[in-house]
Design an enzyme around this catalytic site. Structure first.
Site, short mmCIF file in Angstrom:
data_model
loop_
_atom_site.label_atom_id
_atom_site.label_comp_id
_atom_site.label_asym_id
_atom_site.label_seq_id
_atom_site.Cartn_x
_atom_site.Cartn_y
_atom_site.Cartn_z
N GLY A 141 1.70 -4.72 -0.62
CA GLY A 141 1.21 -3.93 0.51
C GLY A 141 0.27 -4.80 1.32
O GLY A 141 0.68 -5.49 2.26
N GLY A 350 -14.47 28.94 8.42
CA GLY A 350 -13.35 29.27 7.52
C GLY A 350 -12.02 29.01 8.20
O GLY A 350 -11.05 28.56 7.57
N GLU A 373 -0.66 -0.45 8.51
CA GLU A 373 -0.81 -1.63 9.38
C GLU A 373 -2.09 -2.41 9.07
O GLU A 373 -2.78 -2.89 9.97
CB GLU A 373 -0.68 -1.23 10.85
CG GLU A 373 0.72 -0.70 11.13
CD GLU A 373 1.14 -0.76 12.57
OE1 GLU A 373 0.69 -1.65 13.31
OE2 GLU A 373 1.95 0.11 12.96
C1 LIG Z 1 2.45 6.95 5.76
C2 LIG Z 1 2.67 5.49 5.62
C3 LIG Z 1 3.49 4.82 6.52
C4 LIG Z 1 3.73 3.45 6.38
N1 LIG Z 1 4.60 2.82 7.23
C5 LIG Z 1 4.96 1.54 6.97
C6 LIG Z 1 5.99 0.91 7.72
O1 LIG Z 1 6.56 1.50 8.65
N2 LIG Z 1 6.35 -0.35 7.40
C7 LIG Z 1 5.77 -1.05 6.39
O2 LIG Z 1 6.14 -2.19 6.15
N3 LIG Z 1 4.77 -0.49 5.66
C8 LIG Z 1 4.36 0.78 5.92
N4 LIG Z 1 3.37 1.38 5.18
C9 LIG Z 1 2.73 0.62 4.11
C10 LIG Z 1 1.27 0.30 4.42
O3 LIG Z 1 1.21 -0.68 5.40
C11 LIG Z 1 0.59 -0.09 3.10
O4 LIG Z 1 0.48 1.07 2.31
C12 LIG Z 1 -0.76 -0.71 3.34
O5 LIG Z 1 -0.63 -1.96 3.94
C13 LIG Z 1 -1.57 -0.86 2.05
O6 LIG Z 1 -0.81 -1.43 1.03
P1 LIG Z 1 -0.77 -0.75 -0.43
O7 LIG Z 1 -0.41 0.67 -0.25
O8 LIG Z 1 0.08 -1.57 -1.30
O9 LIG Z 1 -2.27 -0.80 -0.93
P2 LIG Z 1 -2.95 -2.03 -1.70
O10 LIG Z 1 -2.67 -3.31 -0.98
O11 LIG Z 1 -2.66 -1.94 -3.13
O12 LIG Z 1 -4.48 -1.69 -1.45
C14 LIG Z 1 -5.18 -0.70 -2.22
C15 LIG Z 1 -6.68 -0.80 -1.90
O13 LIG Z 1 -7.16 -2.12 -2.25
C16 LIG Z 1 -7.77 -2.72 -1.14
N5 LIG Z 1 -7.50 -4.16 -1.14
C17 LIG Z 1 -6.31 -4.79 -1.30
N6 LIG Z 1 -6.48 -6.12 -1.23
C18 LIG Z 1 -7.79 -6.34 -0.96
C19 LIG Z 1 -8.59 -7.49 -0.75
N7 LIG Z 1 -8.07 -8.72 -0.75
N8 LIG Z 1 -9.93 -7.33 -0.51
C20 LIG Z 1 -10.46 -6.10 -0.48
N9 LIG Z 1 -9.76 -4.96 -0.68
C21 LIG Z 1 -8.44 -5.08 -0.91
C22 LIG Z 1 -7.15 -2.05 0.09
O14 LIG Z 1 -8.01 -2.13 1.21
C23 LIG Z 1 -6.97 -0.62 -0.42
O15 LIG Z 1 -8.17 0.09 -0.24
C24 LIG Z 1 3.10 2.74 5.32
C25 LIG Z 1 2.26 3.41 4.44
C26 LIG Z 1 2.05 4.77 4.56
C27 LIG Z 1 1.18 5.47 3.56
#
Ligand SMILES: Cc1cc2nc3c(=O)[nH]c(=O)nc-3n(C[C@H](O)[C@H](O)[C@H](O)COP(=O)(O)OP(=O)(O)OC[C@H]3O[C@@H](n4cnc5c(N)ncnc54)[C@H](O)[C@@H]3O)c2cc1C
Length: 389
Positions: A141, A350, A373
């Site tokens: 992600g 409420g 994003e």
């Molecule tokens: C409704 C929705 C729509 C989406 N649409 C798309 C789309 O169209 N195309 C697409 O490709 N993706 C899409 N995504 C994916 C989205 O971009 C990712 O969920 C997002 O980038 C976070 O990745 P993750 O969920 O793996 O969280 P993780 O990367 O696992 O992060 C979890 C937490 O850890 C923190 N974290 C991670 N690494 C670090 C670091 N190095 N330093 C500090 N904190 C960190 C993050 O800030 C977060 O709080 C979508 C997600 C959702 C929920």
């Protein structure tokens, strides 16, 4: 001030040109007439009806930057930002459908597509086809370039295998930008972007997520099982997919800022109307100074977020560096959206907590702005890197 110096003064950020005003007005009218009546139903059923998607095409907001010669509206990036803001004021799910179409998919095809790709896909995206942008996976992600979807060379094309997760517009889309690696050992340098059609053999759309907010916007898994993609559908250079991803997302982030500003404006609008109407202790809530100050604070937030989004968008449009400003506008506007929507829930009392009224949905919808994003932590990383460089 002389006439000459007056002409040199830059226009204020929020003063819109004639064409920007016309676009904003037409999208605002559309959102009120066509989207507002469907908001509750779309949220309940977690679906945007195709009839509404067709009307968005008719309105011209599904191909804003596509040249008129290819059937688009021939507009600019700022027009897309305004359209996303106005739609999100009423429903951020509709806002993100239009946002992904314009600021990610069309933007990437315009910038990185060959003439052949532009001719084949842009007319469809302007007229009938929804697009999606598929980077994220279960294991990648924030660390997007750790993606595991493989691309292998196969005769005059490529074969893609893997799974994408969280893909916005997955249900509605016909055209997908998919990122895969040709060589996992090469790290980010192995990543390549491909244009994949829904009908390509080996491509299927998997499960749709059941979400907290922006429920009507589809978020889907994509499954690629030996999916054959012609060589002509490579977007940008082989091994340069990371560049396509980074640069498109830098711009897309401003669109998410616009979505969040629209949401905050919508929530404030509801809060103002409700507090003028609802009476307690013999007078409207809006006559209590404590409430007035809460509304004024929300207006301060909304103004700051709007300025940061418009500034990032205008910088991008002027061809100036905007990376830090885009990160700032996304983090600020998503926090403002959450704060203002939360205040609106409080001021509705409420009624703020029940689905019969519109603000609990906006409160739920606001949360996504800090996640997709690039999460807020990742935006802070971008800002800090620039500060400390
Ligand atoms: C409704 C929705 C729509 C989406 N649409 C798309 C789309 O169209 N195309 C697409 O490709 N993706 C899409 N995504 C994916 C989205 O971009 C990712 O969920 C997002 O980038 C976070 O990745 P993750 O969920 O793996 O969280 P993780 O990367 O696992 O992060 C979890 C937490 O850890 C923190 N974290 C991670 N690494 C670090 C670091 N190095 N330093 C500090 N904190 C960190 C993050 O800030 C977060 O709080 C979508 C997600 C959702 C929920």
């Amino acid at each position: 001030m002389t006439q000459d110096t007056a002409e040199q003064v830059s226009p204020p950020l929020t003063v819109l040109s004639e064409d920007e005003l016309i676009l904003r007005e037409s999208v605002r009218e559309f959102a009120e007439a066509q989207v507002r009546p469907l908001v509750r139903e779309m949220d309940d059923h977690a679906k945007i009806p195709r009839t509404l998607v067709d009307k968005l095409f008719d309105l011209g907001v599904m191909g804003i930057e596509i040249p008129e010669s290819l059937g688009g509206s021939g507009g600019r990036f700022f027009h897309a930002v305004l359209a996303v803001e106005e739609l999100s004021r009423v429903d951020p799910s509709v806002g993100v459908l239009v946002d992904v179409q314009n600021t990610l998919v069309i933007n990437a095809l315009l910038r990185w597509g060959t003439e052949d790709i532009r001719q084949r896909y842009l007319p469809k995206l302007a007229a009938t086809s929804v697009g999606a942008y598929a980077l994220s996976e279960a294991g990648s992600g924030s660390d997007a370039f750790a993606l595991a979807t493989r691309a292998g060379e196969d005769g005059d094309g490529f074969v893609l295998s893997g799974r994408k997760l969280w893909i916005t517009n997955g249900n509605e889309a016909d055209i997908f930008i998919v990122f895969a690696t040709l060589n996992p050992d090469a790290g980010y340098r192995g990543i390549t972007a491909f244009v994949v059609e829904r009908g390509f053999p080996g491509f299927t759309v998997g499960k749709k997520e059941d979400k907290l907010g922006i429920r009507a916007s589809s978020t889907c898994e994509l499954i690629l099982e030996d999916c054959r993609v012609p060589r002509a559908n490579v977007l940008g250079e082989i091994g340069k997919g990371y560049k396509v991803a980074i640069e498109t997302l830098n711009e897309g982030r401003i669109g998410i800022g616009a979505q969040m500003v629209g949401l905050a404006k919508g929530a404030l609008q509801h809060a103002i109307a409700y507090t003028k109407d609802r009476k307690q202790f013999g007078k409207p809530l809006a006559e209590f100074q404590a409430v007035q100050h809460q509304l004024a604070r929300a207006a301060v937030d909304v103004e700051a977020a709007t300025l940061s989004v418009y500034n990032a968008a205008r910088l991008r449009e002027a061809g100036r560096p905007f990376l830090t400003e885009a990160a700032i506008c996304k983090i600020l506007s998503s926090e403002v959206a959450e704060r203002v929507a939360s205040l609106a829930v409080n001021l509705f009392g409420g009624n703020g907590f029940v689905k019969e009224y519109p603000v609990e949905k906006l409160f739920r919808d606001a949360k996504i702005g800090q996640i997709y994003e690039g999460t807020s932590n990742l935006q802070l990383q971008t800002i800090a890197k620039q500060l400390l460089s």
